[in-house]
Enzyme design. Sequence first.
Site, short mmCIF file in Angstrom:
data_model
loop_
_atom_site.label_atom_id
_atom_site.label_comp_id
_atom_site.label_asym_id
_atom_site.label_seq_id
_atom_site.Cartn_x
_atom_site.Cartn_y
_atom_site.Cartn_z
N ARG A 11 15.25 24.12 0.31
CA ARG A 11 15.83 25.11 1.24
C ARG A 11 16.91 25.94 0.55
O ARG A 11 17.11 27.10 0.91
CB ARG A 11 16.36 24.41 2.48
N LYS B 256 3.24 11.09 15.23
CA LYS B 256 3.15 11.21 16.68
C LYS B 256 2.27 12.35 17.14
O LYS B 256 2.57 13.51 16.89
CB LYS B 256 4.56 11.38 17.26
N GLY C 157 8.60 18.86 6.68
CA GLY C 157 9.37 18.19 5.63
C GLY C 157 8.57 17.18 4.83
O GLY C 157 8.67 17.12 3.61
N GLY D 277 9.47 22.73 12.73
CA GLY D 277 9.30 23.02 14.15
C GLY D 277 9.14 24.51 14.42
O GLY D 277 8.31 24.93 15.23
P1 AMP Z 1 5.88 13.06 11.95
O1 AMP Z 1 7.38 12.97 11.95
O2 AMP Z 1 5.25 12.82 13.28
O3 AMP Z 1 5.35 14.27 11.23
O4 AMP Z 1 5.40 11.81 11.07
C1 AMP Z 1 5.72 11.63 9.73
C2 AMP Z 1 5.65 10.17 9.45
O5 AMP Z 1 4.40 9.68 9.84
C3 AMP Z 1 5.80 9.79 7.99
O6 AMP Z 1 7.04 9.17 7.82
C4 AMP Z 1 4.65 8.81 7.76
O7 AMP Z 1 5.08 7.63 7.12
C5 AMP Z 1 4.19 8.47 9.15
N1 AMP Z 1 2.79 8.09 9.22
C6 AMP Z 1 1.72 8.79 8.81
N2 AMP Z 1 0.59 8.11 9.01
C7 AMP Z 1 0.93 6.94 9.56
C8 AMP Z 1 0.20 5.80 9.98
N3 AMP Z 1 -1.14 5.74 9.87
N4 AMP Z 1 0.89 4.77 10.54
C9 AMP Z 1 2.23 4.83 10.65
N5 AMP Z 1 2.98 5.88 10.27
C10 AMP Z 1 2.34 6.91 9.71
#
Ligand code: AMP
Length: 399
Positions: free
Chosen positions: A40, A201, A354, A377
């Site tokens: 950034r 999520k 990120g 976002g």
């Molecule tokens: P987000 O903040 O929703 O974009 O999620 C990012 C996070 O998702 C990262 O820290 C990853 O470690 C986690 N992640 C990705 N795939 C998985 C999975 N199959 N199970 C658990 N965590 C995950």
Amino acid sequence: MAPARLRTIEDLGDLATKTVLVRADLNVPLEDGRITDDLRITATAPTLQELLDAGATLVVCSHLGRPNGKRVDALRLDPVAARLSEVLGQPVRKLDEVTGTEVQRAVMSASAGSVTLLENLRFDPREEANDPEFSSDLASLADLYVDDAFGAAHRTHASVVGVALRLPSAAGRLMQREVEVLSRLRGAPDLPFVAILGGAKVSDKLGTITALVERVDALLIGGAMAFSFLAAEGVAVGRSLVEPDRFDEVRAARRAANARGVRIQLPEDVLAAPEPGADARPNVFGVEEIPAGQMGLDIGPATVRAFAGTISSAGTILWNGPMGMFELEPFEAGTRGIAEAVARSPGFTVVGGGDSLAALRRFGLAGRIDHLSTGGGASLEFLEGRELPGIAVLMEEGT
Ligand code: AMP
């Protein structure tokens, strides 16, 4: 009437002897006071340099983290000032306050062509409240305002919206490029347009999925969010992360995709282990065969090949979100494989978020992406077609 146009640095006229307040997004990740990723800072530096080269004196401001209106020592901007000074190759004077008489005095006495950095904007609760008095205090520091903080453009905050209404204002080069690139994706992307979404999520990305289904030809879904898609169709996914309260919305997104002929591509196989961990020894399973006691923590090799195939023939690619828990070495191969496929692609490639940016940098592939979007976002909201308040204030009707 010509379409609305983003005001840019050219619109501000002669900058020599002018003081410019620059809202930058210097919200870098820190660990024990050390910057772990300076993207950034380096991404906004060309804007600052251009303004300096044109003879301006700069007052730069940014938020860092979420201090929630309080002074938090760990979120002071001192490490940012040090790095910014290295990148610009000139001193950056860091102040310990955001507004007030000391700040006024320091800015008044700043020498021509100097750079002054205010303290973390979010130490003052009036920033996030878009408080008019706070906006006026910030505006009183300068003749002109340049907003280069695309990552904060979806926030109705004082330094993003209030100040822009009080000074002649324009977008910086980073903001300008983000808007140009994302407008191209929203308007007339080269086809086929393939979006790759991942992350933990599904609830965070449902709005994006719904909007993208209207625009893309294929949507590749990895990360934990893929398990909600599989489980919503009745697939048993063991202990993988799912959000059952979102299954109805997930099914609705899928129906919308089918109705438009958009292919939603889900993992065929996964790497699963009883627990996440740096010393886990995962095994590959077909998505229908995940053992009840195990969690899917990365996409498997067959999925990487299938996704890479779709990516290789895309005209435009948008990637946001990791394919697995890539921070842990045993679960990084899926994200690495997709990062490599995106980097190899002859199409126009845009990566945001990120985690995806961190992954690209870790794998040494960041330089092979056409556009690294600094706003997680904000980029997704822009692509959803929403009006971002920080951009709306920088638009003017064309003549
Ligand atoms: P987000 O903040 O929703 O974009 O999620 C990012 C996070 O998702 C990262 O820290 C990853 O470690 C986690 N992640 C990705 N795939 C998985 C999975 N199959 N199970 C658990 N965590 C995950």
